[in-house]
Design an enzyme around this catalytic site. Structure first.
Site, PDB file in Angstrom:
ATOM      1  N   SER A  28       1.790   2.049  -5.609  1.00 45.01           N
ATOM      2  CA  SER A  28       1.529   1.807  -7.028  1.00 45.01           C
ATOM      3  C   SER A  28       0.678   0.558  -7.211  1.00 45.01           C
ATOM      4  O   SER A  28       0.899  -0.445  -6.548  1.00 45.01           O
ATOM      5  CB  SER A  28       2.848   1.607  -7.761  1.00 45.01           C
ATOM      6  OG  SER A  28       3.592   2.793  -7.689  1.00 45.01           O
ATOM      7  N   HIS A  59      -0.003  17.179  -3.923  1.00 44.23           N
ATOM      8  CA  HIS A  59      -0.081  15.764  -3.544  1.00 44.23           C
ATOM      9  C   HIS A  59      -0.793  15.685  -2.214  1.00 44.23           C
ATOM     10  O   HIS A  59      -0.166  15.705  -1.168  1.00 44.23           O
ATOM     11  CB  HIS A  59       1.344  15.212  -3.402  1.00 44.23           C
ATOM     12  CG  HIS A  59       1.543  13.924  -4.109  1.00 44.23           C
ATOM     13  ND1 HIS A  59       1.227  12.715  -3.558  1.00 44.23           N
ATOM     14  CD2 HIS A  59       2.019  13.646  -5.351  1.00 44.23           C
ATOM     15  CE1 HIS A  59       1.505  11.755  -4.426  1.00 44.23           C
ATOM     16  NE2 HIS A  59       1.983  12.303  -5.524  1.00 44.23           N
ATOM     17  N   HIS A  81       7.887   8.866   1.672  1.00 45.96           N
ATOM     18  CA  HIS A  81       9.088   8.160   1.219  1.00 45.96           C
ATOM     19  C   HIS A  81      10.339   8.757   1.876  1.00 45.96           C
ATOM     20  O   HIS A  81      10.436   9.968   2.055  1.00 45.96           O
ATOM     21  CB  HIS A  81       9.250   8.277  -0.299  1.00 45.96           C
ATOM     22  CG  HIS A  81       8.190   7.595  -1.083  1.00 45.96           C
ATOM     23  ND1 HIS A  81       7.067   8.249  -1.537  1.00 45.96           N
ATOM     24  CD2 HIS A  81       8.078   6.314  -1.503  1.00 45.96           C
ATOM     25  CE1 HIS A  81       6.309   7.388  -2.198  1.00 45.96           C
ATOM     26  NE2 HIS A  81       6.890   6.215  -2.194  1.00 45.96           N
ATOM     27  N   TYR A  83      13.144   9.070   0.450  1.00 42.43           N
ATOM     28  CA  TYR A  83      13.869   9.930  -0.519  1.00 42.43           C
ATOM     29  C   TYR A  83      13.324  11.359  -0.542  1.00 42.43           C
ATOM     30  O   TYR A  83      13.986  12.266  -1.035  1.00 42.43           O
ATOM     31  CB  TYR A  83      13.868   9.330  -1.932  1.00 42.43           C
ATOM     32  CG  TYR A  83      12.521   9.181  -2.596  1.00 42.43           C
ATOM     33  CD1 TYR A  83      11.838  10.277  -3.105  1.00 42.43           C
ATOM     34  CD2 TYR A  83      11.929   7.932  -2.716  1.00 42.43           C
ATOM     35  CE1 TYR A  83      10.600  10.140  -3.707  1.00 42.43           C
ATOM     36  CE2 TYR A  83      10.693   7.781  -3.310  1.00 42.43           C
ATOM     37  CZ  TYR A  83      10.031   8.887  -3.805  1.00 42.43           C
ATOM     38  OH  TYR A  83       8.800   8.737  -4.381  1.00 42.43           O
ATOM     39  N   GLU A  84      12.115  11.561  -0.003  1.00 41.16           N
ATOM     40  CA  GLU A  84      11.559  12.918   0.042  1.00 41.16           C
ATOM     41  C   GLU A  84      12.215  13.747   1.144  1.00 41.16           C
ATOM     42  O   GLU A  84      12.017  14.959   1.194  1.00 41.16           O
ATOM     43  CB  GLU A  84      10.046  12.855   0.294  1.00 41.16           C
ATOM     44  CG  GLU A  84       9.274  12.253  -0.874  1.00 41.16           C
ATOM     45  CD  GLU A  84       7.801  12.092  -0.552  1.00 41.16           C
ATOM     46  OE1 GLU A  84       7.061  13.087  -0.625  1.00 41.16           O
ATOM     47  OE2 GLU A  84       7.388  10.968  -0.201  1.00 41.16           O
ATOM     48  N   ALA A 111       5.780  -0.020  -6.454  1.00 45.38           N
ATOM     49  CA  ALA A 111       6.361  -0.256  -7.782  1.00 45.38           C
ATOM     50  C   ALA A 111       7.789  -0.715  -7.567  1.00 45.38           C
ATOM     51  O   ALA A 111       8.462  -0.222  -6.655  1.00 45.38           O
ATOM     52  CB  ALA A 111       6.350   1.031  -8.588  1.00 45.38           C
ATOM     53  N   MET A 209      11.796   1.682  -3.459  1.00 46.20           N
ATOM     54  CA  MET A 209      12.235   2.724  -2.517  1.00 46.20           C
ATOM     55  C   MET A 209      11.291   2.904  -1.323  1.00 46.20           C
ATOM     56  O   MET A 209      11.286   3.955  -0.698  1.00 46.20           O
ATOM     57  CB  MET A 209      12.359   4.057  -3.264  1.00 46.20           C
ATOM     58  CG  MET A 209      13.235   3.996  -4.496  1.00 46.20           C
ATOM     59  SD  MET A 209      13.130   5.512  -5.440  1.00 46.20           S
ATOM     60  CE  MET A 209      13.849   4.997  -7.004  1.00 46.20           C
ATOM     61  N   SER A 210      10.511   1.889  -1.022  1.00 47.84           N
ATOM     62  CA  SER A 210       9.536   2.055   0.067  1.00 47.84           C
ATOM     63  C   SER A 210       9.375   0.753   0.831  1.00 47.84           C
ATOM     64  O   SER A 210      10.272  -0.086   0.854  1.00 47.84           O
ATOM     65  CB  SER A 210       8.188   2.486  -0.516  1.00 47.84           C
ATOM     66  OG  SER A 210       7.632   1.448  -1.304  1.00 47.84           O
ATOM     67  N   ASN A 233       9.678  -2.221 -14.466  1.00 46.57           N
ATOM     68  CA  ASN A 233      10.830  -2.217 -15.374  1.00 46.57           C
ATOM     69  C   ASN A 233      11.713  -3.400 -14.968  1.00 46.57           C
ATOM     70  O   ASN A 233      11.585  -3.896 -13.844  1.00 46.57           O
ATOM     71  CB  ASN A 233      11.607  -0.889 -15.263  1.00 46.57           C
ATOM     72  CG  ASN A 233      11.971  -0.566 -13.839  1.00 46.57           C
ATOM     73  OD1 ASN A 233      11.118  -0.163 -13.031  1.00 46.57           O
ATOM     74  ND2 ASN A 233      13.232  -0.748 -13.488  1.00 46.57           N
ATOM     75  N   HIS A 246       9.850   7.802 -15.017  1.00 45.35           N
ATOM     76  CA  HIS A 246       8.805   7.779 -13.992  1.00 45.35           C
ATOM     77  C   HIS A 246       7.434   7.529 -14.638  1.00 45.35           C
ATOM     78  O   HIS A 246       6.595   6.815 -14.086  1.00 45.35           O
ATOM     79  CB  HIS A 246       8.814   9.110 -13.237  1.00 45.35           C
ATOM     80  CG  HIS A 246       7.854   9.166 -12.092  1.00 45.35           C
ATOM     81  ND1 HIS A 246       7.880   8.256 -11.049  1.00 45.35           N
ATOM     82  CD2 HIS A 246       6.817   9.998 -11.835  1.00 45.35           C
ATOM     83  CE1 HIS A 246       6.909   8.539 -10.201  1.00 45.35           C
ATOM     84  NE2 HIS A 246       6.247   9.592 -10.654  1.00 45.35           N
TER      85      HIS A 246
HETATM   86  N1  HPA Z   1      14.500   0.744  -8.761  1.00 38.75           N
HETATM   87  C1  HPA Z   1      14.033   1.312  -7.642  1.00 38.75           C
HETATM   88  N2  HPA Z   1      12.751   1.650  -7.478  1.00 38.75           N
HETATM   89  C2  HPA Z   1      11.911   1.414  -8.484  1.00 38.75           C
HETATM   90  C3  HPA Z   1      12.330   0.825  -9.690  1.00 38.75           C
HETATM   91  C4  HPA Z   1      13.707   0.473  -9.833  1.00 38.75           C
HETATM   92  O1  HPA Z   1      14.169  -0.028 -10.868  1.00 38.75           O
HETATM   93  N3  HPA Z   1      11.242   0.735 -10.499  1.00 38.75           N
HETATM   94  C5  HPA Z   1      10.190   1.241  -9.796  1.00 38.75           C
HETATM   95  N4  HPA Z   1      10.583   1.650  -8.578  1.00 38.75           N
END
Ligand code: HPA
Length: 271
Positions: A28, A59, A81, A83-84, A111, A209-210, A233, A246
């Site tokens: 990101s 993708h 990732h 999580y994938e 991100a 998450m990365s 955020n 997202h």
């Molecule tokens: N948590 C985990 N991963 C993220 C977040 C978060 O709040 N925002 C963007 N990626």
């Protein structure tokens, strides 16, 4: 494993003319950097032997070779990732291949959710340390001695010199930077309010998450690492009415993109 990595590296070497010195994982905030790579040669992941197969439809990940900031670079457009569903060896396979191609520096972006109460949405955080909160370590298993030691020191994973250069660039360019600790967790859920509080108590400033798996592997094999997080955020002040989507994460990353691109391009110029 080494044979797989070597086969992949040999395939790539047959397609490129110059050895990349710097690898960039375009997370990101850095997606647009792909268009700034000059004399680019792109190789789709699906055409690279032994590369993980993308799970996300539409993708299309690729490696982009070319020059940026006067250096030979390879940019990863699309990362794998945890999580994938990829295992840690798959998530970090491209970073092993990069080492075999001759890459010396790894630059990553991501991100992240802000935990530090001083952080605002849209801030850029320079990562100066991390916490591995994934349920696994990518170096688990037989150590690949050709790449690095069994028990790597982790005291300076994010290279202090690169951090200093980036801070100077940000000052010159009038770009405000935060600095802090990134905690990597598996996802795909964002955190509950209690988990955000826990991560703050752990001493982290941002969570995502990365990044942690790739950086561990890069550091193991002696690459100098640098990372930036886009704060998309924040967990404080906790507003019970507010949820994180997202789309919101992607929008914020897009807005911050020009600043991130400037820092990274000038950093590459100066290393
Ligand atoms: N948590 C985990 N991963 C993220 C977040 C978060 O709040 N925002 C963007 N990626």
């Amino acid at each position: 494993m080494i044979e797989l990595i070597k086969t992949t590296a040999d395939f790539i070497k047959s397609k490129i003319s110059a050895t990349p010195e710097v690898a960039i994982i375009l997370g990101s905030g850095l997606g647009g950097l792909a268009n700034k790579v000059e004399d680019a040669i792109a190789i789709a992941y699906k055409d690279i032997p032994n590369f993980p197969v993308s799970t996300v439809e539409g993708h299309s990940g690729k490696l982009i070779f070319g020059t940026l900031g006067g250096k030979n670079v390879v940019a990863m457009q699309g990362r794998f990732h945890y999580y994938e569903g990829y295992n840690m060896k798959e998530v970090t396979f491209p970073v092993r291949v990069m080492k075999m191609l001759g890459v010396k520096y790894l630059i990553v972006s991501n991100a992240a959710g802000g935990l530090n109460p001083n952080f605002k949405v849209g801030d850029i955080m320079l990562i100066n340390d991390h916490i591995n909160f994934f349920p696994e370590n990518p170096l688990r298993g037989k150590n690949m001695e050709d790449f690095g030691p069994r028990f790597p020191d982790m005291s300076k994973v994010y290279n202090p010199e690169l951090i200093k250069i980036a801070e100077n660039i940000a000052k010159q360019e009038n770009i405000a930077l935060q600095k802090g600790v990134y905690i990597g967790s598996p996802g795909p859920t964002l955190e509950t309010k209690a988990e955000y509080r826990l991560f703050r108590i752990f001493g982290a400033d941002a969570t995502g998450m990365s990044t942690v798996p790739e950086v561990i592997v890069a550091h193991h094999q002696g690459m100098k690492c640098f990372g930036l997080s886009v704060i998309t955020n924040v967990s404080e002040p906790i507003n019970p009415e507010e949820e994180t989507t997202h789309e919101e994460v992607q929008n914020v990353a897009g807005i911050v993109q020009p600043k991130m691109t400037t820092i990274i391009t000038k950093l590459i110029e100066n290393i």
